[in-house]
Write a protein that holds these residues in place. Structure first.
Motif, PDB file in Angstrom:
ATOM      1  N   SER A  13      14.280 -12.046 -27.158  1.00 54.37           N
ATOM      2  CA  SER A  13      15.435 -12.353 -26.784  1.00 54.37           C
ATOM      3  C   SER A  13      16.383 -12.973 -27.837  1.00 54.37           C
ATOM      4  O   SER A  13      16.179 -13.705 -28.649  1.00 54.37           O
ATOM      5  CB  SER A  13      15.144 -13.257 -25.423  1.00 54.37           C
ATOM      6  OG  SER A  13      16.634 -13.422 -24.799  1.00 54.37           O
ATOM      7  N   GLU A  14      17.719 -12.599 -27.406  1.00 55.62           N
ATOM      8  CA  GLU A  14      18.749 -13.299 -28.391  1.00 55.62           C
ATOM      9  C   GLU A  14      19.596 -14.390 -27.469  1.00 55.62           C
ATOM     10  O   GLU A  14      19.735 -14.205 -26.452  1.00 55.62           O
ATOM     11  CB  GLU A  14      19.548 -12.090 -28.752  1.00 55.62           C
ATOM     12  CG  GLU A  14      20.774 -12.462 -29.663  1.00 55.62           C
ATOM     13  CD  GLU A  14      21.905 -11.434 -29.660  1.00 55.62           C
ATOM     14  OE1 GLU A  14      23.270 -11.490 -29.405  1.00 55.62           O
ATOM     15  OE2 GLU A  14      21.555 -10.572 -30.506  1.00 55.62           O
ATOM     16  N   VAL A  15      19.875 -15.369 -28.212  1.00 55.80           N
ATOM     17  CA  VAL A  15      20.436 -16.429 -27.845  1.00 55.80           C
ATOM     18  C   VAL A  15      21.531 -16.871 -28.684  1.00 55.80           C
ATOM     19  O   VAL A  15      21.302 -17.336 -30.108  1.00 55.80           O
ATOM     20  CB  VAL A  15      19.563 -17.616 -27.498  1.00 55.80           C
ATOM     21  CG1 VAL A  15      20.500 -18.951 -26.896  1.00 55.80           C
ATOM     22  CG2 VAL A  15      18.098 -17.420 -26.542  1.00 55.80           C
ATOM     23  N   LYS A  16      22.675 -16.893 -28.291  1.00 53.97           N
ATOM     24  CA  LYS A  16      23.872 -17.227 -29.075  1.00 53.97           C
ATOM     25  C   LYS A  16      24.377 -18.787 -29.412  1.00 53.97           C
ATOM     26  O   LYS A  16      24.453 -19.082 -28.114  1.00 53.97           O
ATOM     27  CB  LYS A  16      25.360 -16.312 -28.839  1.00 53.97           C
ATOM     28  CG  LYS A  16      25.181 -14.951 -29.008  1.00 53.97           C
ATOM     29  CD  LYS A  16      26.240 -14.304 -28.393  1.00 53.97           C
ATOM     30  CE  LYS A  16      26.016 -12.816 -28.504  1.00 53.97           C
ATOM     31  NZ  LYS A  16      27.065 -11.944 -27.958  1.00 53.97           N
ATOM     32  N   GLY A  17      24.061 -19.232 -30.304  1.00 51.77           N
ATOM     33  CA  GLY A  17      24.458 -20.677 -30.529  1.00 51.77           C
ATOM     34  C   GLY A  17      25.718 -20.897 -31.193  1.00 51.77           C
ATOM     35  O   GLY A  17      26.520 -19.885 -31.318  1.00 51.77           O
ATOM     36  N   ASP A  19      26.272 -21.882 -34.138  1.00 53.03           N
ATOM     37  CA  ASP A  19      26.285 -21.433 -35.430  1.00 53.03           C
ATOM     38  C   ASP A  19      25.973 -20.164 -35.783  1.00 53.03           C
ATOM     39  O   ASP A  19      25.416 -19.881 -36.928  1.00 53.03           O
ATOM     40  CB  ASP A  19      25.757 -22.899 -36.082  1.00 53.03           C
ATOM     41  CG  ASP A  19      24.332 -22.868 -35.907  1.00 53.03           C
ATOM     42  OD1 ASP A  19      23.997 -22.445 -34.639  1.00 53.03           O
ATOM     43  OD2 ASP A  19      23.800 -23.608 -36.794  1.00 53.03           O
ATOM     44  N   GLY A  20      25.552 -19.261 -34.894  1.00 57.76           N
ATOM     45  CA  GLY A  20      24.935 -18.061 -35.036  1.00 57.76           C
ATOM     46  C   GLY A  20      23.871 -17.702 -33.949  1.00 57.76           C
ATOM     47  O   GLY A  20      24.028 -18.295 -32.839  1.00 57.76           O
ATOM     48  N   LYS A  21      23.392 -16.749 -34.369  1.00 58.27           N
ATOM     49  CA  LYS A  21      22.165 -16.251 -33.303  1.00 58.27           C
ATOM     50  C   LYS A  21      21.024 -16.451 -33.522  1.00 58.27           C
ATOM     51  O   LYS A  21      20.447 -16.722 -34.667  1.00 58.27           O
ATOM     52  CB  LYS A  21      22.259 -14.712 -33.253  1.00 58.27           C
ATOM     53  CG  LYS A  21      23.768 -14.181 -32.746  1.00 58.27           C
ATOM     54  CD  LYS A  21      23.560 -12.415 -32.861  1.00 58.27           C
ATOM     55  CE  LYS A  21      24.809 -11.984 -32.337  1.00 58.27           C
ATOM     56  NZ  LYS A  21      25.023 -10.603 -32.647  1.00 58.27           N
ATOM     57  N   LYS A 115      17.142 -18.810 -19.278  1.00 61.29           N
ATOM     58  CA  LYS A 115      18.708 -18.872 -19.423  1.00 61.29           C
ATOM     59  C   LYS A 115      19.352 -19.506 -18.297  1.00 61.29           C
ATOM     60  O   LYS A 115      20.068 -20.349 -18.521  1.00 61.29           O
ATOM     61  CB  LYS A 115      19.231 -17.653 -19.971  1.00 61.29           C
ATOM     62  CG  LYS A 115      18.738 -17.253 -21.446  1.00 61.29           C
ATOM     63  CD  LYS A 115      19.401 -15.800 -21.642  1.00 61.29           C
ATOM     64  CE  LYS A 115      18.643 -15.526 -23.153  1.00 61.29           C
ATOM     65  NZ  LYS A 115      18.932 -14.135 -23.543  1.00 61.29           N
ATOM     66  N   GLU A 116      18.890 -19.064 -17.142  1.00 60.38           N
ATOM     67  CA  GLU A 116      19.498 -19.450 -15.845  1.00 60.38           C
ATOM     68  C   GLU A 116      19.404 -20.953 -15.701  1.00 60.38           C
ATOM     69  O   GLU A 116      20.270 -21.734 -15.388  1.00 60.38           O
ATOM     70  CB  GLU A 116      19.294 -18.646 -14.705  1.00 60.38           C
ATOM     71  CG  GLU A 116      19.668 -19.287 -13.077  1.00 60.38           C
ATOM     72  CD  GLU A 116      21.248 -19.095 -13.250  1.00 60.38           C
ATOM     73  OE1 GLU A 116      21.870 -20.014 -12.629  1.00 60.38           O
ATOM     74  OE2 GLU A 116      21.962 -18.103 -13.906  1.00 60.38           O
ATOM     75  N   GLU A 117      17.995 -21.306 -15.786  1.00 62.36           N
ATOM     76  CA  GLU A 117      17.753 -22.629 -15.625  1.00 62.36           C
ATOM     77  C   GLU A 117      18.014 -23.534 -16.616  1.00 62.36           C
ATOM     78  O   GLU A 117      18.425 -24.859 -16.353  1.00 62.36           O
ATOM     79  CB  GLU A 117      16.195 -22.887 -15.338  1.00 62.36           C
ATOM     80  CG  GLU A 117      15.587 -22.017 -13.939  1.00 62.36           C
ATOM     81  CD  GLU A 117      14.139 -22.057 -13.857  1.00 62.36           C
ATOM     82  OE1 GLU A 117      13.379 -22.449 -14.798  1.00 62.36           O
ATOM     83  OE2 GLU A 117      13.531 -21.472 -12.896  1.00 62.36           O
ATOM     84  N   PRO A 126      24.645 -21.744 -23.919  1.00 62.16           N
ATOM     85  CA  PRO A 126      23.908 -21.896 -25.119  1.00 62.16           C
ATOM     86  C   PRO A 126      24.889 -22.001 -26.534  1.00 62.16           C
ATOM     87  O   PRO A 126      24.413 -22.725 -27.330  1.00 62.16           O
ATOM     88  CB  PRO A 126      23.224 -20.356 -25.283  1.00 62.16           C
ATOM     89  CG  PRO A 126      23.146 -19.765 -24.047  1.00 62.16           C
ATOM     90  CD  PRO A 126      24.276 -20.458 -23.368  1.00 62.16           C
ATOM     91  N   GLU A 127      26.045 -21.434 -26.413  1.00 59.90           N
ATOM     92  CA  GLU A 127      27.069 -21.442 -27.420  1.00 59.90           C
ATOM     93  C   GLU A 127      27.525 -23.088 -27.761  1.00 59.90           C
ATOM     94  O   GLU A 127      28.124 -23.352 -28.630  1.00 59.90           O
ATOM     95  CB  GLU A 127      28.370 -20.621 -27.103  1.00 59.90           C
ATOM     96  CG  GLU A 127      27.978 -19.277 -27.198  1.00 59.90           C
ATOM     97  CD  GLU A 127      27.566 -18.900 -25.722  1.00 59.90           C
ATOM     98  OE1 GLU A 127      27.522 -19.517 -24.790  1.00 59.90           O
ATOM     99  OE2 GLU A 127      27.458 -17.571 -25.430  1.00 59.90           O
ATOM    100  N   ASN A 128      27.135 -24.019 -26.781  1.00 56.53           N
ATOM    101  CA  ASN A 128      27.366 -25.388 -26.899  1.00 56.53           C
ATOM    102  C   ASN A 128      26.348 -26.180 -27.710  1.00 56.53           C
ATOM    103  O   ASN A 128      26.744 -27.277 -28.039  1.00 56.53           O
ATOM    104  CB  ASN A 128      27.551 -26.132 -25.388  1.00 56.53           C
ATOM    105  CG  ASN A 128      28.753 -25.484 -24.588  1.00 56.53           C
ATOM    106  OD1 ASN A 128      29.479 -24.977 -24.998  1.00 56.53           O
ATOM    107  ND2 ASN A 128      28.547 -25.788 -23.388  1.00 56.53           N
ATOM    108  N   HIS A 129      25.311 -25.116 -28.211  1.00 56.44           N
ATOM    109  CA  HIS A 129      24.228 -25.800 -29.096  1.00 56.44           C
ATOM    110  C   HIS A 129      23.925 -25.202 -30.295  1.00 56.44           C
ATOM    111  O   HIS A 129      24.390 -23.742 -30.353  1.00 56.44           O
ATOM    112  CB  HIS A 129      23.104 -25.845 -28.252  1.00 56.44           C
ATOM    113  CG  HIS A 129      23.176 -26.393 -26.843  1.00 56.44           C
ATOM    114  ND1 HIS A 129      23.174 -27.986 -26.695  1.00 56.44           N
ATOM    115  CD2 HIS A 129      23.495 -26.021 -25.443  1.00 56.44           C
ATOM    116  CE1 HIS A 129      23.173 -28.075 -25.272  1.00 56.44           C
ATOM    117  NE2 HIS A 129      23.387 -26.977 -24.762  1.00 56.44           N
TER     118      HIS A 129
END
Length: 175
Positions: A13-17, A19-21, A115-117, A126-129
């Motif tokens: 799974s891809e999670v966007k942070g 500073d990147g993915k 991702k929901e929980e 996730p972009e906040n981290h």
């Protein structure tokens, strides 16, 4: 699966942070949804899935003989991954037709729940981290919370670790 380490599923799974993915790969046991192996990196090359397999083998040395099902992504069809599967004595499974989204629906559902929980139901994104923070947060979610506390309906309302413990206790009692 009727017992631990018999059948498993894996996916990325891809999670966007901020500073990147971050790309996260996990192998789940079909018996009780226990995460067997985990890896997270800034790319989704075959090495990511190989690191997941290596971590599963370290944590569960008796994983040999397990059937691990994946989609037909290039990571899972790579020579590097297939060689490692063979070296560990793991049986690779994937849909021969390819491109069927339902083929790995169980893994996709676990990603969606995480991702929901972790984020969306909390009013977070996730972009906040940073990706470093996300890696730690996701590892803790699956290896601590999911494994030991999260109620899973497929386990009769038990967390994965409790279902697994009851299985091994029933074997000891029968012996």
């Amino acid at each position: 699966a009727g017992k631990p380490l018999e059948k498993a599923i894996t996916d990325i799974s891809e999670v966007k942070g901020s500073d990147g993915k971050l790309y996260v790969s996990i192998i789940f046991d079909c018996f009780d949804s226990t995460p067997l192996g985990f890896a997270a990196e800034n790319n989704m090359k075959a090495s990511l899935c190989c690191h997941t397999l290596e971590n599963a083998k370290k944590a569960y040395p008796t994983i040999s003989g397990c059937i691990i099902h994946s989609d037909r992504g290039s990571q899972y069809t790579s020579a590097e991954y297939r060689d490692l599967i063979q070296r560990y004595g793991i049986v690779q499974s994937m849909n021969s037709a390819g491109g069927r989204c339902h083929d790995n629906a169980r893994c996709e559902s676990m990603w969606a729940r995480m991702k929901e929980e972790m984020f969306y139901s909390q009013g977070d994104k996730p972009e906040n981290h940073t990706t470093t923070e996300l890696k730690t947060m996701i590892w803790r979610y699956f290896m601590c919370y999911w494994t030991n506390r999260r109620i899973c309906t497929t386990n009769g309302g038990l967390p994965p670790a409790v279902k697994r413990q009851l299985y091994y206790e029933s074997i000891s009692a029968a012996a």
